[in-house]
Scaffold this active site. Structure first.
Site, mmCIF file in Angstrom:
data_model
loop_
_atom_site.group_PDB
_atom_site.id
_atom_site.type_symbol
_atom_site.label_atom_id
_atom_site.label_comp_id
_atom_site.label_asym_id
_atom_site.label_seq_id
_atom_site.Cartn_x
_atom_site.Cartn_y
_atom_site.Cartn_z
ATOM 1 N N GLU A 190 -21.088 -23.878 1.585
ATOM 2 C CA GLU A 190 -19.636 -23.706 1.615
ATOM 3 C C GLU A 190 -19.034 -24.715 2.586
ATOM 4 O O GLU A 190 -18.136 -25.477 2.232
ATOM 5 C CB GLU A 190 -19.270 -22.292 2.038
ATOM 6 C CG GLU A 190 -17.773 -22.040 2.089
ATOM 7 C CD GLU A 190 -17.446 -20.638 2.620
ATOM 8 O OE1 GLU A 190 -16.294 -20.222 2.433
ATOM 9 O OE2 GLU A 190 -18.325 -19.987 3.207
ATOM 10 N N ASP B 58 -14.180 -13.500 -3.144
ATOM 11 C CA ASP B 58 -14.519 -13.682 -1.734
ATOM 12 C C ASP B 58 -13.733 -12.696 -0.871
ATOM 13 O O ASP B 58 -14.259 -11.653 -0.502
ATOM 14 C CB ASP B 58 -14.282 -15.124 -1.290
ATOM 15 C CG ASP B 58 -15.054 -15.483 -0.032
ATOM 16 O OD1 ASP B 58 -15.949 -14.712 0.363
ATOM 17 O OD2 ASP B 58 -14.784 -16.544 0.557
ATOM 18 N N ASP C 97 -14.443 -6.218 4.209
ATOM 19 C CA ASP C 97 -13.469 -6.432 5.267
ATOM 20 C C ASP C 97 -12.498 -7.561 4.936
ATOM 21 O O ASP C 97 -11.563 -7.811 5.700
ATOM 22 C CB ASP C 97 -14.159 -6.707 6.609
ATOM 23 C CG ASP C 97 -15.204 -7.802 6.525
ATOM 24 O OD1 ASP C 97 -15.586 -8.192 5.411
ATOM 25 O OD2 ASP C 97 -15.660 -8.275 7.588
ATOM 26 N N GLY D 241 -21.225 -15.914 7.960
ATOM 27 C CA GLY D 241 -20.697 -16.441 9.207
ATOM 28 C C GLY D 241 -20.713 -17.956 9.180
ATOM 29 O O GLY D 241 -21.081 -18.569 8.178
ATOM 30 N N HIS E 50 -15.974 -9.459 -0.098
ATOM 31 C CA HIS E 50 -16.203 -8.885 1.227
ATOM 32 C C HIS E 50 -15.326 -7.652 1.435
ATOM 33 O O HIS E 50 -14.102 -7.718 1.254
ATOM 34 C CB HIS E 50 -15.897 -9.912 2.316
ATOM 35 C CG HIS E 50 -16.885 -11.031 2.385
ATOM 36 N ND1 HIS E 50 -17.963 -11.020 3.250
ATOM 37 C CD2 HIS E 50 -16.979 -12.196 1.684
ATOM 38 C CE1 HIS E 50 -18.666 -12.141 3.091
ATOM 39 N NE2 HIS E 50 -18.086 -12.863 2.145
#
Length: 355
Positions: A207, A296, A20, A177, A18
């Site tokens: 997950e 991740d 961010d 999300g 990711h």
């Protein structure tokens, strides 16, 4: 046993990272000071520790709350270019030769950017990072995956954006999300559109929510890959370790060679796995699933591809052949055209493991 230095030298392929979640702590601190974004601590070293501690709560929801501070400093063209450039530089320095980096454009519009302007900014940052890596003697191919937030209602719009940019550095689509309460089937219109457009997509599933999320992602939405997918282990009977029995869903995932984007450190932080040593990646690898290793969120997990591989080497005694297998799995599963995937395997990955 492989040494960390040997692991650092081999080529790596990253499918689940990711943007961010990989911002440098010093960059977060510097942009926050300039823009007035309030942080829990301002010192970059202490801030990095805060992110790691907050993410290690064992709760996916709490883990996701840390992103308010990274997303908060990625709201202008200048800041997006910087974060994207540094992302590519950091991955290249870690030996990553191909990366698909995902992010959610809809979360970066607070200061007036349009969706297209945000994507263009990340594209420019990737180009700058690639050029800087080449200047340092490293080759990396970085591509975007555009993510829609599963608790919002912009997935079709983001899917259309991904298709519009698929010849300009965007290779796929994703939803991310909190899983609980926001099943992938809420976004069927987006996935049906992507199918009609012959476009690639992955779905965060398995997950935090388990087998129903995986089943919907595959059988209702038709995902190409499973973002995490670690909970597929729940459909494998391990009563007799010498004779594991796959349930129907697990057997389907293995038989169809659906890639699992496993992220060991992150999975432990969010409670999806009890520890690295007990991570299902060991069982899934031995059973022949299409396993890939990923970071991740490098900031929250204080990790890199080298560290993730080193943790697995330590826990499962993997050797160079195993790491090459993970890397080739990832390259086979990438959203690049077949000829480009094959070229990277032949020209970059196989020679890089001949050490």
């Amino acid at each position: 046993m492989l040494t960390p230095e040997q692991i650092a030298r081999v080529p790596k392929v990253l499918l689940h990272d990711h943007l961010d979640g990989g911002v440098r702590p010093e960059t977060v601190a510097a942009i926050a000071e300039r823009t007035g974004h309030e942080l829990p601590v301002s010192d970059p070293a202490a801030l990095g520790e805060w992110f790691a501690a907050a993410a290690a709560s064992g709760s996916l929801v709490r883990y996701l709350e840390t992103f308010e501070h990274t997303v908060g400093v990625m709201q202008t063209t200048e800041d997006l270019v910087q974060v994207a450039r540094e992302c590519v530089e950091d991955l290249a320095d870690d030996g990553v030769v191909y990366a698909e980096v995902r992010w959610a454009p809809e979360q970066h519009l607070r200061e007036g950017l349009s969706l297209t302007a945000a994507v263009d900014a990340v594209r420019e940052g990737f180009a700058q990072g690639t050029a800087e890596a080449a200047r340092r003697g490293r080759t990396i191919h970085a591509r975007q995956i555009l993510t829609a937030m599963r608790h919002q209602a912009r997935s079709l719009e983001i899917a259309e954006l991904a298709v519009a940019y698929r010849d300009r550095g965007v290779v796929g689509f994703d939803i991310a999300g909190a899983e609980a309460g926001y099943p992938p089937t809420r976004h069927l219109d987006a996935f049906e559109y992507l199918h009609r457009e012959n476009a690639h997509f992955t779905i965060h599933a398995g997950e935090a929510f388990g087998l129903p999320s995986i089943w919907q992602a595959i059988q209702w939405c038709g995902t190409d890959r499973l973002g995490h997918g670690v909970r597929i282990i729940d459909d494998i009977d391990l009563t007799d370790p010498d004779d594991p029995k796959l349930g129907r869903l697990a057997a389907y995932v293995r038989d169809k060679r659906i890639p699992l984007e496993l992220c060991p450190s992150s999975n432990v932080q969010t409670g999806a796995a009890p520890s690295i040593a007990e991570h299902p990646i060991g069982t899934l690898t031995s059973l022949g699933f299409r396993v890939t290793v990923n970071t991740d969120n490098r900031l929250m997990s204080q990790t890199s591809m080298t560290r993730e591989m080193a943790l697995l080497v330590d826990a499962f005694r993997y050797d160079l052949d195993d790491l090459r297998w993970f890397t080739v799995n990832a390259m086979k599963s990438a959203f690049l055209p077949f000829d480009q995937r094959l070229a990277l395997i032949q020209d970059a990955i196989k020679p890089g493991y001949a050490i």
